[in-house]
Design a protein around this motif. Structure first.
Motif, PDB file in Angstrom:
ATOM      1  N   GLU A   1       0.814  -1.226   0.000  1.00 57.31           N
ATOM      2  CA  GLU A   1       0.000   0.000   0.000  1.00 57.31           C
ATOM      3  C   GLU A   1       0.846   1.274   0.000  1.00 57.31           C
ATOM      4  O   GLU A   1       0.319   2.366  -0.141  1.00 57.31           O
ATOM      5  CB  GLU A   1      -0.934   0.013   1.202  1.00 57.31           C
TER       6      GLU A   1
ATOM      7  N   ASP B   1      -4.073   5.148  -0.172  1.00 54.03           N
ATOM      8  CA  ASP B   1      -5.358   5.751   0.220  1.00 54.03           C
ATOM      9  C   ASP B   1      -5.234   7.240   0.548  1.00 54.03           C
ATOM     10  O   ASP B   1      -6.059   7.788   1.266  1.00 54.03           O
ATOM     11  CB  ASP B   1      -5.971   4.991   1.385  1.00 54.03           C
ATOM     12  N   GLN B   2      -4.183   7.889   0.042  1.00 51.88           N
ATOM     13  CA  GLN B   2      -3.936   9.325   0.208  1.00 51.88           C
ATOM     14  C   GLN B   2      -3.559   9.715   1.628  1.00 51.88           C
ATOM     15  O   GLN B   2      -3.587  10.893   1.977  1.00 51.88           O
ATOM     16  CB  GLN B   2      -5.153  10.153  -0.250  1.00 51.88           C
ATOM     17  N   LYS B   3      -3.213   8.768   2.464  1.00 51.27           N
ATOM     18  CA  LYS B   3      -2.729   9.067   3.810  1.00 51.27           C
ATOM     19  C   LYS B   3      -1.207   9.049   3.805  1.00 51.27           C
ATOM     20  O   LYS B   3      -0.583   8.570   2.862  1.00 51.27           O
ATOM     21  CB  LYS B   3      -3.267   8.045   4.811  1.00 51.27           C
TER      22      LYS B   3
END
Length: 153
Positions: free
Chosen positions: A93, A112-114
């Motif tokens: 990820e 997930d853009q984190k």
């Protein structure tokens, strides 16, 4: 398994030792109170016992954070150990690792853009990046100097 110990800031060390000292003092004080008031009141005995358990838990937690705070790269996961708490993130990820030179921070970006800032000693940045990219070579790596993207007026 490759592991990298957390590098806490001075302020975090001060707070950890403050909690450590207060917890130890709290345990001693409440053991004294428990012995003193044990035969006087059941309520006091129970409440002092609960406070002893709570402060003992805090003491154990702070000791575990001090001695076992680390990142580990294990079985395709980036595992963050914060004392006896741990979080696992699949390395698959992770999309990019960026080293910001001006602030000397290493940031890991996820699909997930984190993102998360990696809190290890800068001398281990290269080893950390190589260990992560050994598991997933598709992870991008970038070096940035903050402010270089900002147009000058």
């Amino acid at each position: 398994m490759k592991s990298f110990k957390f590098k806490y800031s001075t302020a975090v060390w001060v707070l950890l030792f403050l909690v450590l000292i207060l917890s130890a003092v709290g345990i001693c004080w409440n053991v004294f109170n428990l012995i003193t008031f044990f035969n006087e009141s059941t309520f006091k005995a129970v409440s002092y016992s609960l406070i002893i358990l709570l402060t003992a838990f805090m003491l154990v937690f702070v000791l575990s954070v001090i001695f076992y705070g680390k990142y580990a790269i294990k079985d395709g996961f980036l595992v963050q150990y914060f004392g006896f708490l741990k979080t696992k993130t699949p390395i698959s990820e992770i999309v990019e690792i960026t080293h910001f030179k001006k602030s000397d921070k290493l940031v890991v970006y996820f699909a997930d853009q984190k993102y998360t800032v990696i809190v290890i000693s800068p001398e281990f940045y290269e080893q950390f990046i190589l260990a992560i990219r050994k598991v997933n070579p598709k992870i991008g790596y970038d070096v940035k100097i903050e402010g270089e993207d900002v147009p000058k007026n």
